[in-house]
Design an enzyme around this catalytic site. Structure first.
Site, mmCIF file in Angstrom:
data_model
loop_
_atom_site.group_PDB
_atom_site.id
_atom_site.type_symbol
_atom_site.label_atom_id
_atom_site.label_comp_id
_atom_site.label_asym_id
_atom_site.label_seq_id
_atom_site.Cartn_x
_atom_site.Cartn_y
_atom_site.Cartn_z
ATOM 1 N N ASN A 62 -30.827 52.318 -9.499
ATOM 2 C CA ASN A 62 -32.129 52.635 -8.923
ATOM 3 C C ASN A 62 -32.417 54.119 -9.075
ATOM 4 O O ASN A 62 -31.517 54.952 -9.038
ATOM 5 C CB ASN A 62 -32.221 52.174 -7.460
ATOM 6 C CG ASN A 62 -31.177 52.758 -6.542
ATOM 7 O OD1 ASN A 62 -30.000 52.876 -6.893
ATOM 8 N ND2 ASN A 62 -31.581 53.117 -5.337
ATOM 9 N N GLU A 64 -35.020 56.704 -7.389
ATOM 10 C CA GLU A 64 -36.041 56.945 -6.374
ATOM 11 C C GLU A 64 -36.891 58.153 -6.735
ATOM 12 O O GLU A 64 -36.517 58.982 -7.562
ATOM 13 C CB GLU A 64 -35.389 57.176 -5.013
ATOM 14 C CG GLU A 64 -34.724 55.956 -4.450
ATOM 15 C CD GLU A 64 -34.097 56.193 -3.096
ATOM 16 O OE1 GLU A 64 -33.654 55.197 -2.507
ATOM 17 O OE2 GLU A 64 -34.029 57.341 -2.615
ATOM 18 N N ASN A 65 -38.029 58.232 -6.060
ATOM 19 C CA ASN A 65 -38.954 59.333 -6.243
ATOM 20 C C ASN A 65 -39.548 59.623 -4.882
ATOM 21 O O ASN A 65 -39.770 58.700 -4.094
ATOM 22 C CB ASN A 65 -40.033 58.911 -7.249
ATOM 23 C CG ASN A 65 -40.920 60.048 -7.662
ATOM 24 O OD1 ASN A 65 -41.685 60.563 -6.858
ATOM 25 N ND2 ASN A 65 -40.827 60.423 -8.919
ATOM 26 N N CYS A 73 -36.246 49.963 -9.480
ATOM 27 C CA CYS A 73 -35.022 49.276 -9.088
ATOM 28 C C CYS A 73 -34.061 49.175 -10.275
ATOM 29 O O CYS A 73 -34.484 49.193 -11.437
ATOM 30 C CB CYS A 73 -35.348 47.866 -8.596
ATOM 31 S SG CYS A 73 -36.448 47.824 -7.176
ATOM 32 N N GLU A 75 -32.413 46.583 -11.319
ATOM 33 C CA GLU A 75 -32.615 45.357 -12.095
ATOM 34 C C GLU A 75 -33.727 45.518 -13.120
ATOM 35 O O GLU A 75 -33.588 45.156 -14.285
ATOM 36 C CB GLU A 75 -32.950 44.176 -11.182
ATOM 37 C CG GLU A 75 -31.918 43.885 -10.126
ATOM 38 C CD GLU A 75 -32.206 44.575 -8.791
ATOM 39 O OE1 GLU A 75 -32.330 45.826 -8.745
ATOM 40 O OE2 GLU A 75 -32.302 43.851 -7.788
ATOM 41 N N CYS A 112 -35.328 42.437 -5.112
ATOM 42 C CA CYS A 112 -36.577 42.489 -4.355
ATOM 43 C C CYS A 112 -37.618 41.589 -5.039
ATOM 44 O O CYS A 112 -37.381 41.040 -6.114
ATOM 45 C CB CYS A 112 -37.089 43.926 -4.263
ATOM 46 S SG CYS A 112 -37.781 44.569 -5.812
ATOM 47 N N CYS A 115 -38.551 42.607 -8.632
ATOM 48 C CA CYS A 115 -37.463 42.294 -9.568
ATOM 49 C C CYS A 115 -37.369 40.789 -9.801
ATOM 50 O O CYS A 115 -37.135 40.350 -10.926
ATOM 51 C CB CYS A 115 -36.141 42.848 -9.055
ATOM 52 S SG CYS A 115 -36.087 44.657 -9.118
#
Length: 160
Positions: A62, A64-65, A73, A75, A112, A115
């Site tokens: 993953n 992030e930002n 993600c 996946e 999620c 995904c």
């Protein structure tokens, strides 16, 4: 007349000694990917590893930002890379593992919604299910035979 729709979904649970050789490799690759996750905001690190039909294995994590919706993600990162570079090689198995940065044990995690829908897209493209394996804290693999086990009412082309 009113109808009721019932669906049954199931996961299989595999102990470490029951894992296939390719599953062992995928878990190891996903573990390496977890350690390189960019998760400074949630501290929840996810790694994924993907086996293609041509035998190639890829991993991702993953990213992030600070503008949360623009993160990606693990996946989707691994599927996007593999499909961009090997668009004709069917995804066979996808392993997902996760943990909080400070934890020593793995967290049980499933893909999620975004995904899950992405996995569904590639199952449709190739006309074949992708096995989804998730590591739990007990060191077992939870195996879904395809996205239908995690997303039974998925969004498909309703006219197709």
């Amino acid at each position: 007349m009113r109808k009721k729709i019932n669906l049954t979904v199931s996961l299989e649970v595999f102990q470490r000694e029951e894992w296939a050789t390719d599953e062992i490799e995928l878990v190891e690759q996903a573990k390496i990917a977890v350690e390189n996750a960019h998760a400074p905001y949630s501290n929840f690190m996810v790694g994924a590893a993907l086996l293609l039909e041509n035998g190639k294995v890829f991993s991702a994590n993953n990213q992030e930002n600070v503008s949360f919706p623009v993160g990606i993600c693990a996946e989707r990162a691994v599927l996007s890379y593999a499909m961009a570079n090997y668009p004709d090689s069917r995804p066979v198995k996808l392993v997902i593992i996760a943990k909080r940065r400070e934890d020593k044990v793995w967290a049980t995690v499933t893909p999620c919604g975004l995904c899950r829908q992405t996995i569904n897209e590639y199952e449709i493209k190739f006309g074949h299910a992708i096995e989804i394996l998730m590591l739990n804290p007990q060191g077992e693999l939870l195996k879904a035979s395809g996205i239908d086990q995690l997303l039974p009412f998925r969004f498909n082309d309703l006219n197709g």
